[in-house]
Design a protein around this motif. Sequence first.
Motif, PDB file in Angstrom:
ATOM      1  N   TYR A  79       0.857  -1.183   0.000  1.00  0.00           N
ATOM      2  CA  TYR A  79       0.000   0.000   0.000  1.00  0.00           C
ATOM      3  C   TYR A  79       0.890   1.229   0.000  1.00  0.00           C
ATOM      4  N   LEU A  80       0.313   2.360  -0.374  1.00  0.00           N
ATOM      5  CA  LEU A  80       1.059   3.607  -0.472  1.00  0.00           C
ATOM      6  C   LEU A  80       0.573   4.600   0.569  1.00  0.00           C
ATOM      7  N   GLU A  81       1.510   5.365   1.082  1.00  0.00           N
ATOM      8  CA  GLU A  81       1.209   6.582   1.828  1.00  0.00           C
ATOM      9  C   GLU A  81       1.878   7.693   1.050  1.00  0.00           C
ATOM     10  N   TYR A  82       1.193   8.835   0.913  1.00  0.00           N
ATOM     11  CA  TYR A  82       1.785   9.944   0.172  1.00  0.00           C
ATOM     12  C   TYR A  82       1.197  11.253   0.655  1.00  0.00           C
ATOM     13  N   LYS A  83       1.942  12.307   0.395  1.00  0.00           N
ATOM     14  CA  LYS A  83       1.494  13.648   0.754  1.00  0.00           C
ATOM     15  C   LYS A  83       1.421  14.464  -0.520  1.00  0.00           C
ATOM     16  N   ILE A  84       0.229  15.047  -0.779  1.00  0.00           N
ATOM     17  CA  ILE A  84       0.062  15.843  -1.990  1.00  0.00           C
ATOM     18  C   ILE A  84       0.696  17.216  -1.800  1.00  0.00           C
ATOM     19  N   SER A  85       0.856  17.945  -2.886  1.00  0.00           N
ATOM     20  CA  SER A  85       1.523  19.241  -2.863  1.00  0.00           C
ATOM     21  C   SER A  85       0.796  20.228  -1.950  1.00  0.00           C
ATOM     22  N   GLU A  86       1.552  21.186  -1.457  1.00  0.00           N
ATOM     23  CA  GLU A  86       0.970  22.235  -0.611  1.00  0.00           C
ATOM     24  C   GLU A  86      -0.102  23.016  -1.372  1.00  0.00           C
ATOM     25  N   GLU A  87       0.101  23.217  -2.672  1.00  0.00           N
ATOM     26  CA  GLU A  87      -0.871  23.949  -3.483  1.00  0.00           C
ATOM     27  C   GLU A  87      -2.228  23.252  -3.508  1.00  0.00           C
ATOM     28  N   ASP A  88      -2.226  21.923  -3.348  1.00  0.00           N
ATOM     29  CA  ASP A  88      -3.467  21.147  -3.329  1.00  0.00           C
ATOM     30  C   ASP A  88      -3.943  20.841  -1.911  1.00  0.00           C
ATOM     31  N   GLY A  89      -3.316  21.446  -0.924  1.00  0.00           N
ATOM     32  CA  GLY A  89      -3.764  21.270   0.455  1.00  0.00           C
ATOM     33  C   GLY A  89      -2.788  20.563   1.362  1.00  0.00           C
ATOM     34  N   GLY A  90      -1.758  19.917   0.808  1.00  0.00           N
ATOM     35  CA  GLY A  90      -0.740  19.268   1.625  1.00  0.00           C
ATOM     36  C   GLY A  90      -1.241  18.110   2.466  1.00  0.00           C
ATOM     37  N   GLU A  91      -2.306  17.492   2.051  1.00  0.00           N
ATOM     38  CA  GLU A  91      -2.936  16.419   2.815  1.00  0.00           C
ATOM     39  C   GLU A  91      -2.196  15.091   2.636  1.00  0.00           C
ATOM     40  N   GLU A  92      -2.104  14.322   3.714  1.00  0.00           N
ATOM     41  CA  GLU A  92      -1.531  12.974   3.646  1.00  0.00           C
ATOM     42  C   GLU A  92      -2.634  11.988   3.305  1.00  0.00           C
ATOM     43  N   ARG A  93      -2.310  11.045   2.415  1.00  0.00           N
ATOM     44  CA  ARG A  93      -3.298  10.064   1.970  1.00  0.00           C
ATOM     45  C   ARG A  93      -2.696   8.670   1.995  1.00  0.00           C
ATOM     46  N   MET A  94      -3.581   7.672   1.978  1.00  0.00           N
ATOM     47  CA  MET A  94      -3.137   6.287   1.985  1.00  0.00           C
ATOM     48  C   MET A  94      -4.059   5.478   1.079  1.00  0.00           C
ATOM     49  N   THR A  95      -3.473   4.560   0.327  1.00  0.00           N
ATOM     50  CA  THR A  95      -4.281   3.686  -0.528  1.00  0.00           C
ATOM     51  C   THR A  95      -4.718   2.463   0.264  1.00  0.00           C
ATOM     52  N   SER A  96      -5.622   1.721  -0.292  1.00  0.00           N
ATOM     53  CA  SER A  96      -5.931   0.404   0.248  1.00  0.00           C
ATOM     54  C   SER A  96      -4.857  -0.561  -0.258  1.00  0.00           C
ATOM     55  N   ILE A  97      -4.982  -1.807   0.085  1.00  0.00           N
ATOM     56  CA  ILE A  97      -4.005  -2.818  -0.348  1.00  0.00           C
ATOM     57  C   ILE A  97      -4.013  -2.918  -1.877  1.00  0.00           C
ATOM     58  N   ILE A  98      -2.805  -2.947  -2.439  1.00  0.00           N
ATOM     59  CA  ILE A  98      -2.628  -3.151  -3.878  1.00  0.00           C
ATOM     60  C   ILE A  98      -2.070  -4.560  -4.031  1.00  0.00           C
ATOM     61  N   PHE A  99      -2.846  -5.414  -4.645  1.00  0.00           N
ATOM     62  CA  PHE A  99      -2.491  -6.829  -4.717  1.00  0.00           C
ATOM     63  C   PHE A  99      -1.384  -7.089  -5.736  1.00  0.00           C
ATOM     64  N   PRO A 100      -0.683  -8.232  -5.597  1.00  0.00           N
ATOM     65  CA  PRO A 100       0.386  -8.574  -6.539  1.00  0.00           C
ATOM     66  C   PRO A 100      -0.125  -8.588  -7.974  1.00  0.00           C
ATOM     67  N   ASP A 101       0.737  -8.170  -8.883  1.00  0.00           N
ATOM     68  CA  ASP A 101       0.446  -8.170 -10.314  1.00  0.00           C
ATOM     69  C   ASP A 101      -0.841  -7.421 -10.659  1.00  0.00           C
ATOM     70  N   SER A 102      -1.021  -6.274 -10.019  1.00  0.00           N
ATOM     71  CA  SER A 102      -2.178  -5.431 -10.346  1.00  0.00           C
ATOM     72  C   SER A 102      -1.736  -3.970 -10.431  1.00  0.00           C
ATOM     73  N   MET A 103      -2.554  -3.186 -11.121  1.00  0.00           N
ATOM     74  CA  MET A 103      -2.257  -1.768 -11.284  1.00  0.00           C
ATOM     75  C   MET A 103      -3.488  -0.983 -10.839  1.00  0.00           C
ATOM     76  N   VAL A 104      -3.244   0.118 -10.083  1.00  0.00           N
ATOM     77  CA  VAL A 104      -4.342   0.959  -9.621  1.00  0.00           C
ATOM     78  C   VAL A 104      -4.056   2.423  -9.939  1.00  0.00           C
ATOM     79  N   ASN A 105      -5.122   3.143 -10.225  1.00  0.00           N
ATOM     80  CA  ASN A 105      -5.046   4.596 -10.362  1.00  0.00           C
ATOM     81  C   ASN A 105      -5.276   5.136  -8.955  1.00  0.00           C
ATOM     82  N   PHE A 106      -4.233   5.684  -8.342  1.00  0.00           N
ATOM     83  CA  PHE A 106      -4.356   6.077  -6.945  1.00  0.00           C
ATOM     84  C   PHE A 106      -4.470   7.585  -6.730  1.00  0.00           C
ATOM     85  N   HIS A 107      -4.215   8.390  -7.763  1.00  0.00           N
ATOM     86  CA  HIS A 107      -4.308   9.840  -7.576  1.00  0.00           C
ATOM     87  C   HIS A 107      -4.522  10.527  -8.919  1.00  0.00           C
TER      88      HIS A 107
END
Length: 140
Positions: free
Chosen positions: A47-75
């Motif tokens: 899973y991912l944790e990330y912080k968006i740019s300050e211009e977009d609010g600087g909020e920290e976000r987290m994805t759900s589980i990303i399973f093996p051999d899969s691709m997700v649009n997370f942002h």
Amino acid sequence: MKKTDKIIIITIISLTISSFFSCYNDFKEPAGYANYYFDNRSGEQVYLEYKISEEDGGEERMTSIIFPDSMVNFHIDQMTGQNPEPGLSFQWLKVYERVNDTTNVLTVELDPVPDSLWTNEQVDNFDPGERNWYLTYPIQ
């Protein structure tokens, strides 16, 4: 209709029209869009944790589980007058492997987030237009 009523109605109409045109001026430049994908080519649940740019609010976000051999649009990001790039959209990004129900291991930390680790494709022919950005894991 009284003269004062007519003046009030004309004033309201004038303010409405002027506010419409002043808002229109704020959106003259075209917007660029970015779709961010995480491609998990490992055999692990992550899973991912990330912080968006300050211009977009600087909020920290987290994805759900990303399973093996899969691709997700997370942002998804948007910028006026230019295309977003990973270095502009994110302050940092972390990848955690899910070992079991209680244990997660930090495997990658990007701070700052370099554009060079991502591949991108142009979705349309407009400038700035829309781009897809792909981060493949494990990162090489």
